[in-house]
Design a protein around this motif. Structure first.
Motif, short mmCIF file in Angstrom:
data_model
loop_
_atom_site.label_atom_id
_atom_site.label_comp_id
_atom_site.label_asym_id
_atom_site.label_seq_id
_atom_site.Cartn_x
_atom_site.Cartn_y
_atom_site.Cartn_z
N PRO A 1 -21.83 -14.90 50.26
CA PRO A 1 -22.80 -15.41 49.34
C PRO A 1 -22.72 -14.71 47.55
CG PRO A 1 -23.33 -15.16 51.66
CD PRO A 1 -22.58 -14.15 51.53
N LEU A 2 -23.11 -15.41 46.57
CA LEU A 2 -22.94 -14.71 45.23
C LEU A 2 -23.53 -13.64 45.50
CD1 LEU A 2 -22.19 -15.26 42.28
CD2 LEU A 2 -24.63 -16.86 41.68
N ASP A 3 -23.35 -12.82 44.51
CA ASP A 3 -23.86 -11.16 45.01
C ASP A 3 -24.06 -10.45 45.88
OD1 ASP A 3 -23.29 -11.58 41.68
OD2 ASP A 3 -25.28 -12.51 41.70
N GLY A 4 -23.53 -10.96 47.03
CA GLY A 4 -23.46 -10.63 48.11
C GLY A 4 -25.47 -11.37 48.54
N VAL A 5 -26.13 -12.10 48.40
CA VAL A 5 -27.34 -12.34 48.30
C VAL A 5 -27.52 -13.90 48.96
CG1 VAL A 5 -29.59 -12.14 47.47
CG2 VAL A 5 -28.48 -10.76 46.57
N ALA A 6 -28.09 -13.82 49.81
CA ALA A 6 -28.41 -15.13 50.81
C ALA A 6 -29.31 -16.03 49.73
CB ALA A 6 -28.55 -15.32 51.82
N PRO A 7 -29.05 -17.26 49.95
CA PRO A 7 -30.27 -18.32 49.45
C PRO A 7 -31.43 -18.08 49.71
CG PRO A 7 -28.06 -18.98 50.37
CD PRO A 7 -27.89 -18.18 50.30
#
Length: 383
Positions: free
Chosen positions: A169-175
């Protein structure tokens, strides 16, 4: 408050001309609608998932959403719905992480079980296990997004050993995730357990039922320690058709309503407007109707409208979006902002806000119970 458009991508003849658009025309019209949604100053565009006629909504929504991402700058991209039951959680994790990167984080998802029974055997599942599938698949999806290496086994798919979903996930953060349900308290409980959003697509239901489902979710959200009940994330569906003169709106929309596959040849337009959120009339009538929604469900964060359905031509759809952007949404934003209590969020968490919170906030990697724990709450929500 977030306002936007959701599409189910139906391919329906225009009852006033008898012409059915080609699949290519319909697909490209959905992209045009997304572009126009942003141009009109709305916030969200959500794309459905279907695998059967009369729908052309993609079986793989990230393909369409990636195309829309390349054509827009600020529009939040969502789904309406992602089938958490019949999709492989590994594929969901990979596809939507990829979309996150392509869209610079402008992505969230609405998980649901769908409204087409035959889709289950098409993908090797049993509809009678729909709730269990939703619970197990979503639990695995969360782990795939939040753990670099996953070892997992369950009932519905082959085990995973030392598996890493890519891209991460982008920046280690899930949607951010919404759970969409019309009548299943188990799904409201699932949303509340994880501190996720709950979307009630109440386009066919009376507000009394919608209020029961949303209030159940709010109570359980607070019970699980995610904040006050009024701080839970709630979204609603809606349907409108507007002209400056209400009689003109009714006259123009009636043939589309009468012949629509989903509600044609049933209750009259007037009965449907009385019993559901469908509002056909002037912009002021729509403002007055939707300004009262929070009286029933509390202050909420997202309102999506179904506009492009029942064979309405693209020109009419774009005109409806213009009316929303120029007259209806500004008035509703002002109305909702004036009444919103302190501490109640006015939108779902953005990617930047989730990054600031950190990847482990409000997350518990434990499978929730299938049913609501409080039997009195169970009795309040009926199917």
């Amino acid at each position: 408050m977030e306002f936007g458009i959701f599409t189910v991508g139906d391919l329906t003849p225009d009852p006033t001309t008898g012409r059915t658009p080609t699949e290519a025309e319909r697909i490209k019209s959905m992209v045009r609608i997304a572009e126009h949604t942003e141009q009109a100053g709305l916030d969200v565009l959500a794309v459905g998932e279907h695998h059967n006629p009369p729908f052309v909504a993609p079986g793989n929504p990230p393909v369409m959403l990636a195309n829309i991402a390349a054509r827009t700058t600020n529009l939040q991209l969502s789904t309406s719905t992602t089938l958490i039951t019949t999709n492989d959680p590994v594929r969901i994790a990979e596809d939507y992480s990829m979309l996150q990167h392509l869209a610079d984080g402008r992505v969230d998802l609405m998980m649901g079980r769908g409204n087409t029974g035959p889709v289950y055997p098409w993908f090797g599942y049993d509809i009678r296990e729909g709730i269990d599938l939703a619970v197990e698949h979503y639990h695995l999806l969360r782990r795939l997004w939040r753990e670099e290496i996953v070892n997992w086994s369950g009932k519905f798919r082959s085990p995973l050993q030392s598996f890493t979903s890519t891209p991460r996930p982008l920046d280690g953060v899930a949607p951010f995730v919404w759970h969409g349900s019309i009548r299943s308290p188990e799904i409201a409980e699932q949303a509340a357990f994880y501190g996720d959003g709950f979307f009630h697509n109440n386009i066919f239901w009376p507000l009394s039922h919608t209020a029961q489902m949303v209030n159940l979710y709010r109570r359980r959200f607070e019970h699980h320690g995610h904040g006050r009940a009024d701080q839970a994330y709630v979204g609603l569906g809606g349907q409108v058709f507007m002209r400056e003169n209400s009689q003109d709106a009714v006259r123009e929309f009636r043939p589309y309503f009468d012949e629509a596959p989903v509600y044609g040849h049933g209750p009259s337009l007037e009965e449907f407007m009385r019993d559901t959120p469908l509002t056909v009339g002037s912009p002021q009538q729509v403002i007055e109707r939707y300004a009262t929604m929070a009286d029933h469900v509390g202050d909420y964060q997202r309102q999506l409208f179904l506009i492009d359905h029942a064979g309405l031509p693209l020109k009419s759809v774009l005109e409806q979006i213009d009316i929303l952007g120029e007259q209806v949404v500004p008035a509703l934003r002002k109305e909702f902002a004036a009444r919103r209590p302190e501490g109640v969020p006015d939108h779902a968490p953005t990617h930047a806000e989730l990054v600031a919170e950190g990847p482990d906030s409000r997350h518990r990697l434990v499978v929730p119970a299938r049913t609501v724990e409080d039997s009195t709450e169970k009795e309040e929500v009926t199917s």
